[in-house]
Design an enzyme around this catalytic site. Structure first.
Site, PDB file in Angstrom:
ATOM      1  CG  HIS A 191      -2.189   0.783   1.023  1.00  0.00           C
ATOM      2  ND1 HIS A 191      -2.501   1.422  -0.153  1.00  0.00           N
ATOM      3  CD2 HIS A 191      -3.226   1.036   1.863  1.00  0.00           C
ATOM      4  CE1 HIS A 191      -3.668   2.030  -0.040  1.00  0.00           C
ATOM      5  NE2 HIS A 191      -4.131   1.816   1.184  1.00  0.00           N
ATOM      6  NE  ARG A 192       6.324  -0.040   1.571  1.00  0.00           N
ATOM      7  CZ  ARG A 192       7.502  -0.650   1.690  1.00  0.00           C
ATOM      8  NH1 ARG A 192       8.405  -0.188   2.545  1.00  0.00           N
ATOM      9  NH2 ARG A 192       7.779  -1.720   0.971  1.00  0.00           N
TER      10      ARG A 192
END
Length: 223
Positions: A198-199
């Protein structure tokens, strides 16, 4: 019972991946009756019983990764850049008595469907006979983990760092739906899960990725 070598390596890698990568998992499913029929047709024409559904899944996934290249990258968080790969080394997780190993098919985007099928079988055989080389296990860019031959409906696979996403395939199941005339119809559904970093990948991108994957798999009615 002491950890064997594979279990020790797996423990370290999974701990690192889970504690350093913020995971999100997207769940979806798709009808695959046409894939099962295609599998039967190819087996009949070639007089072979070694045609894997995973081959068709891989082929559709390769087409998807070719378009949505962010999912086939490595994140350099320290320098805040994504290293985009112009090749796809597709990892296939193989369950063996000693644990889980993930050999990969190098430059799989250049392979034919037959080549992919043969290489999946070859790598699985090498894994089970303990003949994998360091080259087979290195430089992967995306991984598939399949529990379809064992069971379960959805699961949350852990990303194979330094990759940024992994797809989990579960066992297909039968569902009754209504056709356009409201008659009941049996269909086979394949559940799948996409875990992503999710980065670098947002939820909307993951949903679009899964939609494109489904569209590519749907279009494999003939090869």
């Amino acid at each position: 019972v002491s950890f064997n070598k594979i279990r020790s390596i797996t423990a370290k890698r999974m701990t690192n991946a889970w504690t350093t990568i913020p995971h999100v998992t997207h769940f979806d499913e798709i009808e695959i009756d046409h894939i099962l029929n295609l599998k039967k047709d190819i087996e009949l024409i070639t007089n072979s019983k070694k045609v894997s559904i995973l081959t068709f899944i891989s082929y559709a996934l390769i087409r998807t990764l070719t378009v949505m290249k962010k999912f086939n990258s490595t994140a350099d968080i320290h320098n805040q850049v994504l290293i985009m790969k112009n090749y796809i080394n597709l990892g296939i997780a193989v369950d063996i008595p000693d644990g889980l190993v993930v050999p990969n098919i190098k430059n799989v985007e250049k392979k034919s469907v037959k080549d992919i099928n043969d290489l999946i079988i070859e790598l699985s055989d090498k894994a089970r006979s303990k003949k994998l080389t360091p080259k087979d296990l290195s430089e992967g860019t995306f991984t598939i983990s399949s529990l379809g031959g064992i069971g379960g409906k959805f699961f949350t696979p852990i990303i194979n760092s330094p990759e940024v996403a992994i797809m989990g395939i579960s066992r297909a199941y039968t569902k009754i739906k209504l056709d356009s005339n409201n008659f009941p119809l049996k269909v086979k559904l394949l559940p799948f899960s996409l875990s992503y970093d999710h980065r670098v990948i947002d939820g909307a991108e993951a949903a679009r990725f899964c939609n494109l994957f489904k569209e590519n798999l749907k279009n494999l009615s003939s090869l």
